[in-house]
Motif scaffolding. Structure first.
Motif, PDB file in Angstrom:
ATOM      1  N   GLN A 278      -3.126  27.037 -30.099  1.00 34.13           N
ATOM      2  CA  GLN A 278      -4.495  26.837 -30.573  1.00 34.13           C
ATOM      3  C   GLN A 278      -5.478  27.852 -30.001  1.00 34.13           C
ATOM      4  OE1 GLN A 278      -6.143  24.825 -33.001  1.00 34.13           O
ATOM      5  NE2 GLN A 278      -4.001  24.983 -33.592  1.00 34.13           N
ATOM      6  N   GLN A 279      -5.342  28.181 -28.712  1.00 38.20           N
ATOM      7  CA  GLN A 279      -6.247  29.168 -28.130  1.00 38.20           C
ATOM      8  C   GLN A 279      -6.046  30.540 -28.764  1.00 38.20           C
ATOM      9  OE1 GLN A 279      -4.504  26.881 -26.560  1.00 38.20           O
ATOM     10  NE2 GLN A 279      -5.598  26.028 -24.800  1.00 38.20           N
ATOM     11  N   GLU A 282      -7.763  30.367 -32.131  1.00 35.33           N
ATOM     12  CA  GLU A 282      -9.208  30.498 -31.924  1.00 35.33           C
ATOM     13  C   GLU A 282      -9.601  31.953 -31.696  1.00 35.33           C
ATOM     14  OE1 GLU A 282      -9.836  27.830 -28.681  1.00 35.33           O
ATOM     15  OE2 GLU A 282      -9.429  26.043 -29.902  1.00 35.33           O
ATOM     16  N   ARG A 283      -8.743  32.711 -31.015  1.00 34.26           N
ATOM     17  CA  ARG A 283      -9.011  34.138 -30.808  1.00 34.26           C
ATOM     18  C   ARG A 283      -8.900  34.918 -32.118  1.00 34.26           C
ATOM     19  NH1 ARG A 283     -11.586  36.654 -26.587  1.00 34.26           N
ATOM     20  NH2 ARG A 283     -10.721  36.106 -24.564  1.00 34.26           N
ATOM     21  N   ALA A 285      -9.775  33.632 -34.925  1.00 36.54           N
ATOM     22  CA  ALA A 285     -11.027  33.265 -35.596  1.00 36.54           C
ATOM     23  C   ALA A 285     -12.209  34.069 -35.081  1.00 36.54           C
ATOM     24  CB  ALA A 285     -11.286  31.768 -35.428  1.00 36.54           C
ATOM     25  N   ASP A 286     -12.234  34.379 -33.767  1.00 38.39           N
ATOM     26  CA  ASP A 286     -13.389  35.113 -33.232  1.00 38.39           C
ATOM     27  C   ASP A 286     -13.237  36.629 -33.335  1.00 38.39           C
ATOM     28  OD1 ASP A 286     -12.003  36.179 -30.976  1.00 38.39           O
ATOM     29  OD2 ASP A 286     -12.660  34.574 -29.648  1.00 38.39           O
ATOM     30  N   ARG A 328      -7.325  36.322 -39.976  1.00 38.54           N
ATOM     31  CA  ARG A 328      -8.702  35.877 -40.163  1.00 38.54           C
ATOM     32  C   ARG A 328      -8.947  35.339 -41.574  1.00 38.54           C
ATOM     33  NH1 ARG A 328     -11.092  41.026 -37.278  1.00 38.54           N
ATOM     34  NH2 ARG A 328      -8.938  41.159 -36.581  1.00 38.54           N
ATOM     35  N   HIS A 332      -8.838  29.217 -40.638  1.00 40.99           N
ATOM     36  CA  HIS A 332      -9.471  27.902 -40.506  1.00 40.99           C
ATOM     37  C   HIS A 332      -8.562  26.755 -40.947  1.00 40.99           C
ATOM     38  CE1 HIS A 332     -13.224  29.552 -39.137  1.00 40.99           C
ATOM     39  NE2 HIS A 332     -13.188  30.439 -40.118  1.00 40.99           N
ATOM     40  N   LEU A 335      -6.578  25.691 -37.618  1.00 38.73           N
ATOM     41  CA  LEU A 335      -7.243  25.182 -36.424  1.00 38.73           C
ATOM     42  C   LEU A 335      -6.938  23.691 -36.266  1.00 38.73           C
ATOM     43  CD1 LEU A 335     -10.669  27.014 -36.799  1.00 38.73           C
ATOM     44  CD2 LEU A 335      -8.986  27.405 -34.989  1.00 38.73           C
TER      45      LEU A 335
END
Length: 340
Positions: A278-279, A282-283, A285-286, A328, A332, A335
């Protein structure tokens, strides 16, 4: 089914500490949905059982390689969650904390204590083979999950690591336009995922004559070692000498991203990897992580397979898990669906 004896004291011997003390890790499965979204049609067909969960009665042990990294911690938690769906299953989890010697002893111990089925995530494939053979000879069924073991087992449940390597390397090659300098950030030497992921990465990049693999460094599936290995790479290769890092695991990638950011090499050195932690998602996503290929928590399917084996129902030799590429463009939808 073999005569049963209690697995006295084994739960007390199990170390179930989480790698993330601040919060209970996500695992992407539950007793209500033990297979999750990455057990596709072939997987679900293989694990379909005619025996109601409340009628399953046997002793099952899960041998986990370690809980010191997020995947291992998630496996321990997922195994316990899924086992609660089988009230007649006497279930134990033992963690080897990376020691072949410890895991070999654990495997011998649970079999001698009467385990009917052992769900085994081997620390190292070759090293656990003799103990796995002994278990089978003594009448226990062995189901391998996550990492293959080089011995005859009832079934092996995992995503195909060679193909995961193919997928992450193909994405990197496409993003580089077929030209660039790539380093590999590898996992634990001798572990089957390390061997197979390197095979997939190297064979795919070999199809691109404009791409050169300039280095292969070890991060041992550890965030700190991933940071240090990447820091060393960035010191060794100046701007323009390294374009991309392909990591065997998101946990190492998280350390590598920190090293890239500390060296102010964002944008010039890009990174992608494997696991779908998950982390890591999230990376993605950012924008600091190019992509990750999901490697699902395999033990949940292993516990379901163990229940089926306890009931005398057949299992195929291999049960595959799905392994989507997360970028990317579609991040979503992933997540909250994996572990971390």
């Amino acid at each position: 089914m073999r005569a049963r004896r209690a697995l006295v004291g084994l739960l007390a011997a199990a170390s179930l500490t989480s790698a993330c003390a601040a919060r209970e890790p996500q695992v992407g499965v539950s007793a209500a949905d033990p297979l999750g979204m990455f057990c596709g049609e072939q997987c679900r067909t293989a694990l379909a059982s005619e025996t109601p969960p409340e009628q399953v009665s046997c002793q099952v042990a899960f041998l986990n390689p370690a809980t010191s990294f997020p995947y291992g911690a998630a496996q321990a938690l997922a195994a316990q969650r899924v086992a609660t769906a089988y009230p007649g299953m006497q279930f134990s989890v033992l963690n080897a904390e990376g020691s072949v010697t410890t895991q070999t002893s654990q495997l011998d111990t649970v079999v001698n204590a009467g385990a009917d089925v052992v769900v085994l995530d081997a620390v190292v494939a070759d090293a656990l083979a003799p103990a796995a053979r002994r278990a089978t000879e003594r009448g226990a069924e062995v189901i391998a999950v996550d990492r293959a073991v080089n011995a005859p087992v009832l079934s092996t449940i995992k995503a195909p690591d060679v193909e995961l390597g193919d997928r992450v390397a193909e994405h990197a090659a496409e993003q580089l336009g077929g030209r660039g300098r790539v380093a590999i950030l590898s996992g634990t030497p001798g572990a089957s995922p390390t061997i197979d992921r390197t095979t997939g990465i190297t064979r795919t990049l070999a199809r691109y004559p404009g791409i050169e693999i300039v280095d292969d460094v070890n991060g041992n599936y550890d965030i700190t070692q991933g940071y240090q290995a990447t820091r060393n790479l960035l010191s060794k290769y100046a701007n323009g000498e390294l374009d991309w890092i392909i990591s065997h695991a998101d946990i190492m990638s998280l350390g590598a991203i920190q090293a890239i950011e500390a060296a102010h090499r964002e944008g010039t050195v890009r990174i992608s990897g494997i696991d779908g932690q998950q982390q890591g998602i999230e990376r993605v996503a950012d924008g600091s992580y190019e992509a990750t290929v999901v490697y699902p928590v395999a033990v949940s399917a292993g516990v379901v397979a163990a229940a089926k084996a306890c009931s005398g129902e057949p299992l195929p030799e291999r049960i595959p898990l799905d392994y989507p590429l997360v970028t990317r463009a579609d991040v979503h939808q992933y997540l909250g669906t994996t572990y971390g």
